[in-house]
Scaffold this motif. Sequence first.
Motif, PDB file in Angstrom:
ATOM      1  N   GLY A 128      14.639 -51.341  -9.371  1.00 13.12           N
ATOM      2  CA  GLY A 128      13.781 -50.278  -9.269  1.00 13.12           C
ATOM      3  C   GLY A 128      12.473 -50.211  -9.676  1.00 13.12           C
ATOM      4  N   GLY A 129      11.594 -49.496  -9.642  1.00 10.78           N
ATOM      5  CA  GLY A 129      10.372 -49.743  -9.765  1.00 10.78           C
ATOM      6  C   GLY A 129       9.408 -48.865  -8.688  1.00 10.78           C
ATOM      7  N   SER A 130       8.066 -48.988  -8.637  1.00 11.23           N
ATOM      8  CA  SER A 130       7.277 -48.223  -7.644  1.00 11.23           C
ATOM      9  C   SER A 130       6.402 -49.121  -6.903  1.00 11.23           C
ATOM     10  N   LYS A 131       5.793 -48.748  -5.865  1.00  8.22           N
ATOM     11  CA  LYS A 131       4.839 -49.452  -4.911  1.00  8.22           C
ATOM     12  C   LYS A 131       3.715 -48.616  -4.591  1.00  8.22           C
ATOM     13  N   SER A 132       2.560 -49.147  -4.508  1.00 14.19           N
ATOM     14  CA  SER A 132       1.381 -48.380  -3.910  1.00 14.19           C
ATOM     15  C   SER A 132       0.480 -49.383  -2.956  1.00 14.19           C
ATOM     16  N   GLU A 133      -0.491 -48.817  -2.512  1.00 15.20           N
ATOM     17  CA  GLU A 133      -1.092 -49.631  -1.495  1.00 15.20           C
ATOM     18  C   GLU A 133      -2.869 -49.328  -1.449  1.00 15.20           C
ATOM     19  N   GLY A 167       6.187 -51.596 -12.524  1.00 15.25           N
ATOM     20  CA  GLY A 167       7.447 -51.289 -13.558  1.00 15.25           C
ATOM     21  C   GLY A 167       8.839 -51.768 -12.713  1.00 15.25           C
ATOM     22  N   PHE A 168       8.500 -52.852 -11.786  1.00 15.25           N
ATOM     23  CA  PHE A 168       9.845 -53.451 -11.283  1.00 15.25           C
ATOM     24  C   PHE A 168      10.860 -54.000 -12.522  1.00 15.25           C
ATOM     25  N   ARG A 169      12.246 -53.698 -12.065  1.00 13.02           N
ATOM     26  CA  ARG A 169      13.292 -54.156 -12.868  1.00 13.02           C
ATOM     27  C   ARG A 169      14.449 -54.457 -12.395  1.00 13.02           C
ATOM     28  N   ASP A 170      15.352 -55.371 -12.756  1.00 17.37           N
ATOM     29  CA  ASP A 170      16.429 -55.729 -12.255  1.00 17.37           C
ATOM     30  C   ASP A 170      17.594 -55.400 -13.198  1.00 17.37           C
ATOM     31  N   PRO A 179      34.302 -61.091 -18.523  1.00 20.22           N
ATOM     32  CA  PRO A 179      34.199 -59.660 -19.295  1.00 20.22           C
ATOM     33  C   PRO A 179      32.941 -58.896 -18.545  1.00 20.22           C
ATOM     34  N   PRO A 180      33.076 -57.538 -18.181  1.00 19.32           N
ATOM     35  CA  PRO A 180      31.924 -57.174 -17.742  1.00 19.32           C
ATOM     36  C   PRO A 180      30.908 -57.073 -18.398  1.00 19.32           C
ATOM     37  N   VAL A 181      29.480 -57.734 -17.784  1.00 21.32           N
ATOM     38  CA  VAL A 181      28.240 -57.850 -18.474  1.00 21.32           C
ATOM     39  C   VAL A 181      27.327 -57.169 -17.830  1.00 21.32           C
ATOM     40  N   SER A 182      26.449 -56.680 -18.673  1.00 21.45           N
ATOM     41  CA  SER A 182      25.260 -55.946 -18.189  1.00 21.45           C
ATOM     42  C   SER A 182      23.834 -56.359 -18.601  1.00 21.45           C
ATOM     43  N   SER A 183      22.864 -56.818 -17.919  1.00 25.56           N
ATOM     44  CA  SER A 183      21.673 -57.330 -18.364  1.00 25.56           C
ATOM     45  C   SER A 183      20.446 -56.401 -17.643  1.00 25.56           C
ATOM     46  N   VAL A 184      19.519 -56.422 -18.312  1.00 27.94           N
ATOM     47  CA  VAL A 184      18.231 -55.982 -17.809  1.00 27.94           C
ATOM     48  C   VAL A 184      17.007 -56.948 -17.864  1.00 27.94           C
ATOM     49  N   THR A 185      16.420 -57.054 -16.687  1.00 28.92           N
ATOM     50  CA  THR A 185      15.331 -57.998 -16.499  1.00 28.92           C
ATOM     51  C   THR A 185      13.881 -57.170 -16.129  1.00 28.92           C
ATOM     52  N   TYR A 186      12.828 -57.414 -16.868  1.00 32.51           N
ATOM     53  CA  TYR A 186      11.618 -56.697 -16.516  1.00 32.51           C
ATOM     54  C   TYR A 186      10.690 -57.499 -15.966  1.00 32.51           C
ATOM     55  N   ASP A 224       4.101 -57.750   2.758  1.00 35.19           N
ATOM     56  CA  ASP A 224       5.165 -57.843   1.748  1.00 35.19           C
ATOM     57  C   ASP A 224       4.687 -57.487   0.545  1.00 35.19           C
ATOM     58  N   ALA A 225       5.482 -57.676  -0.457  1.00 36.61           N
ATOM     59  CA  ALA A 225       5.218 -57.267  -2.094  1.00 36.61           C
ATOM     60  C   ALA A 225       6.066 -58.251  -2.773  1.00 36.61           C
ATOM     61  N   ALA A 226       5.420 -58.384  -4.123  1.00 38.04           N
ATOM     62  CA  ALA A 226       6.015 -59.161  -4.810  1.00 38.04           C
ATOM     63  C   ALA A 226       5.712 -58.837  -6.437  1.00 38.04           C
ATOM     64  N   PRO A 227       6.865 -58.726  -7.448  1.00 41.24           N
ATOM     65  CA  PRO A 227       6.569 -58.588  -8.723  1.00 41.24           C
ATOM     66  C   PRO A 227       5.926 -59.718  -9.473  1.00 41.24           C
ATOM     67  N   GLY A 228       5.402 -59.932 -10.678  1.00 39.61           N
ATOM     68  CA  GLY A 228       5.151 -60.623 -11.535  1.00 39.61           C
ATOM     69  C   GLY A 228       6.090 -61.400 -12.310  1.00 39.61           C
ATOM     70  N   ASN A 229       5.785 -62.051 -13.457  1.00 36.05           N
ATOM     71  CA  ASN A 229       6.763 -62.810 -14.179  1.00 36.05           C
ATOM     72  C   ASN A 229       7.560 -61.737 -14.679  1.00 36.05           C
ATOM     73  N   PHE A 230       9.020 -62.467 -14.849  1.00 34.89           N
ATOM     74  CA  PHE A 230      10.065 -61.674 -15.470  1.00 34.89           C
ATOM     75  C   PHE A 230      10.525 -62.074 -16.827  1.00 34.89           C
ATOM     76  N   ARG A 231      11.051 -61.168 -17.553  1.00 35.88           N
ATOM     77  CA  ARG A 231      11.452 -61.512 -18.944  1.00 35.88           C
ATOM     78  C   ARG A 231      12.584 -60.573 -19.197  1.00 35.88           C
ATOM     79  N   ALA A 232      13.828 -61.227 -19.533  1.00 34.75           N
ATOM     80  CA  ALA A 232      15.139 -60.740 -19.889  1.00 34.75           C
ATOM     81  C   ALA A 232      14.800 -59.591 -21.253  1.00 34.75           C
ATOM     82  N   PHE A 233      15.562 -58.423 -21.249  1.00 37.12           N
ATOM     83  CA  PHE A 233      15.394 -57.377 -22.191  1.00 37.12           C
ATOM     84  C   PHE A 233      15.592 -58.199 -23.673  1.00 37.12           C
ATOM     85  N   ASP A 234      16.440 -58.974 -23.824  1.00 37.15           N
ATOM     86  CA  ASP A 234      16.697 -60.083 -25.090  1.00 37.15           C
ATOM     87  C   ASP A 234      16.115 -61.202 -25.081  1.00 37.15           C
TER      88      ASP A 234
END
Length: 276
Positions: A128-133, A167-170, A179-186, A224-234
Amino acid sequence: MRSVKTLLAAGAATLISSMAFAADMPIAAPPPMYAPPPPADFGGWYLRGDIGMTNQSAKRIDSVLPAGFQATNVGVGFDSSPLFGLGVGYRFNNWFRADLIGQYRGKANLHGADNLVGPGFVGSNNYGGSKSEWVVMANAYVDLGTWWCITPFIGAGVGGSYNKLSGFRDDGVQILGGPPVSSVTYFADKGQWNFAWAAHAGLAYKVNPGFTVELAYSYMDLGDAAPGNFRAFDGSISGPSTIKVRDITSHDIKLGVRWDLNSPPAYVPPPLVTKG
């Protein structure tokens, strides 16, 4: 009686002499006709403005995967967004013109997912996120003739597009392999310049000699487009992103206006009656 005849003859001679003298007098020249001043020498320059809507898509979302893993993109694309443009152009003749434009394309929501399959693992990444030009482009157009003040045209352009992901996130979900595991990366916001090109077609209506309205379609290839550095929610992982949104394209519908800078001033006739 003779005196009366003599008097009449003298009067007739005087009248004829006066008429001959009047005929020999020069006739006064008529007042010069009004001529409008010459138009300002702007050549074929014009200004333009555009508003419209985008209909954008992307070919795929790439990322670096662990050995033995495969990803299948699902539902990758963008919502529509508004666009605004300004430019300056030059008409070379009745059928060929060119312009240089700057365009802002508003934020469009990004959506898409990867279905991941690996050794003993099945899961997904939901993006998810948004894009502009910001787009800067040089365009050339060919006008195909005019019928009832309507002129169809075609054109093409090349330039650059600054594509920014915000605001890109995974949101990752592990379904099988434990076991089912969920994670969020910003991901940090990031923009980059790309080569861009476009193809145009439309109809122009000349409202008056200095003002034209356009209804146009444009196919835009924005790179193309690319997000910046990532960081896990924890905070467990972080680093440079390996994700890229590939081959962004858009089908645009625009309403535009053109102001000709070399249109002649309006003719103002002289007054019919003058005083003094």
